[in-house]
Write a protein that holds these residues in place. Structure first.
Motif, PDB file in Angstrom:
ATOM      1  N   ASN A 144       0.795  -1.192   0.119  1.00  0.00           N
ATOM      2  CA  ASN A 144       0.082  -0.025  -0.013  1.00  0.00           C
ATOM      3  C   ASN A 144       0.720   1.270  -0.009  1.00  0.00           C
ATOM      4  OD1 ASN A 144      -2.629   1.066   0.052  1.00  0.00           O
ATOM      5  ND2 ASN A 144      -2.350   1.774   2.225  1.00  0.00           N
ATOM      6  N   HIS A 145       0.555   2.210  -0.847  1.00  0.00           N
ATOM      7  CA  HIS A 145       1.112   3.476  -0.999  1.00  0.00           C
ATOM      8  C   HIS A 145       0.368   4.679  -1.067  1.00  0.00           C
ATOM      9  CE1 HIS A 145       3.878   0.222  -2.233  1.00  0.00           C
ATOM     10  NE2 HIS A 145       4.685   0.737  -1.460  1.00  0.00           N
ATOM     11  N   LEU A 194      -3.556  12.057   0.071  1.00  0.00           N
ATOM     12  CA  LEU A 194      -4.196  11.027   1.046  1.00  0.00           C
ATOM     13  C   LEU A 194      -3.324  11.114   2.421  1.00  0.00           C
ATOM     14  CD1 LEU A 194      -5.936   8.839   2.119  1.00  0.00           C
ATOM     15  CD2 LEU A 194      -4.757   7.015   0.965  1.00  0.00           C
ATOM     16  N   ALA A 195      -1.973  11.158   1.973  1.00  0.00           N
ATOM     17  CA  ALA A 195      -1.087  11.257   3.052  1.00  0.00           C
ATOM     18  C   ALA A 195      -1.146  12.723   3.865  1.00  0.00           C
ATOM     19  CB  ALA A 195       0.430  11.522   2.520  1.00  0.00           C
ATOM     20  N   GLU A 196      -1.738  13.945   3.215  1.00  0.00           N
ATOM     21  CA  GLU A 196      -2.005  14.869   4.048  1.00  0.00           C
ATOM     22  C   GLU A 196      -3.297  14.762   4.819  1.00  0.00           C
ATOM     23  OE1 GLU A 196      -3.230  19.375   2.820  1.00  0.00           O
ATOM     24  OE2 GLU A 196      -1.868  18.478   1.292  1.00  0.00           O
ATOM     25  N   GLY A 256      -4.942   3.673  13.463  1.00  0.00           N
ATOM     26  CA  GLY A 256      -5.249   2.292  12.737  1.00  0.00           C
ATOM     27  C   GLY A 256      -6.594   1.640  13.352  1.00  0.00           C
ATOM     28  N   ALA A 257      -6.569   1.776  14.741  1.00  0.00           N
ATOM     29  CA  ALA A 257      -7.980   1.064  15.123  1.00  0.00           C
ATOM     30  C   ALA A 257      -9.252   1.676  14.573  1.00  0.00           C
ATOM     31  CB  ALA A 257      -7.779   1.178  16.670  1.00  0.00           C
ATOM     32  N   ASP A 258      -9.223   2.873  14.262  1.00  0.00           N
ATOM     33  CA  ASP A 258     -10.378   3.751  13.681  1.00  0.00           C
ATOM     34  C   ASP A 258     -10.248   3.912  12.177  1.00  0.00           C
ATOM     35  OD1 ASP A 258     -11.210   3.962  16.464  1.00  0.00           O
ATOM     36  OD2 ASP A 258     -10.137   6.009  16.551  1.00  0.00           O
ATOM     37  N   LEU A 259      -9.632   3.286  11.478  1.00  0.00           N
ATOM     38  CA  LEU A 259      -9.527   3.419  10.124  1.00  0.00           C
ATOM     39  C   LEU A 259     -10.909   3.075   9.566  1.00  0.00           C
ATOM     40  CD1 LEU A 259      -6.052   1.857   8.908  1.00  0.00           C
ATOM     41  CD2 LEU A 259      -7.053   4.455   8.707  1.00  0.00           C
ATOM     42  N   CYS A 309       1.997   4.739   5.656  1.00  0.00           N
ATOM     43  CA  CYS A 309       2.475   4.195   4.538  1.00  0.00           C
ATOM     44  C   CYS A 309       3.314   5.109   3.696  1.00  0.00           C
ATOM     45  CB  CYS A 309       1.456   3.543   3.713  1.00  0.00           C
ATOM     46  SG  CYS A 309       0.426   4.846   2.948  1.00  0.00           S
ATOM     47  N   PRO A 310       4.342   4.380   2.916  1.00  0.00           N
ATOM     48  CA  PRO A 310       4.884   5.264   1.808  1.00  0.00           C
ATOM     49  C   PRO A 310       4.260   6.206   1.151  1.00  0.00           C
ATOM     50  CG  PRO A 310       5.803   2.953   1.856  1.00  0.00           C
ATOM     51  CD  PRO A 310       4.686   3.017   2.755  1.00  0.00           C
TER      52      PRO A 310
END
Length: 120
Positions: A25-26, A31-33, A68-71, A89-90
């Motif tokens: 996954n990248h 999305l990273a923002e 992560g638990a709330d994804l 993720c990268p």
């Protein structure tokens, strides 16, 4: 590991590597923002590298675990990322990570020490 292998700044640091248990996954920069903003909100800080670097490592780890638990709460906005259980993720940013690692590795574009013909 796969992402590290394909980054130009690591040229010469790896001779060989085995990547295993990799979800592949990248994130896009957009999305990273969004993920960084959600993480920073949990920590009560700004979503910048400088602000996040000031957070105590334990608090940062707890916030990442909590996110992560709330994804599943972000499924609409974050798509596949929300199904992996890991929010970090990268980022394929076009500069440090110029393309998805699996594409680069399959195409022979990886800067490993002693490898001839790498076009990275």
């Amino acid at each position: 590991m796969a992402a590290l292998l394909t980054m130009k700044p690591v040229r010469g640091l790896f001779r060989r590597a085995i990547a295993h248990s990799v979800p592949g996954n990248h994130c896009t920069p957009a999305l990273a923002e969004q993920v960084a903003t959600a993480l920073a909100e949990r920590l009560g800080t700004a979503p910048t590298a400088a602000a996040l670097a000031e957070v105590a490592p334990g608090a940062l780890a707890e916030a990442v675990t909590s996110l992560g638990a709330d994804l599943a709460d972000h499924r609409e906005r974050w798509g596949a990322l929300s199904q992996l259980g890991v929010a970090i993720c990268p980022v394929v940013d076009g500069e440090v990570l110029t393309e998805p690692p699996w594409s680069a590795l399959a195409g022979g574009r990886w800067p490993v020490a002693g490898r001839t013909g790498a076009s990275c």
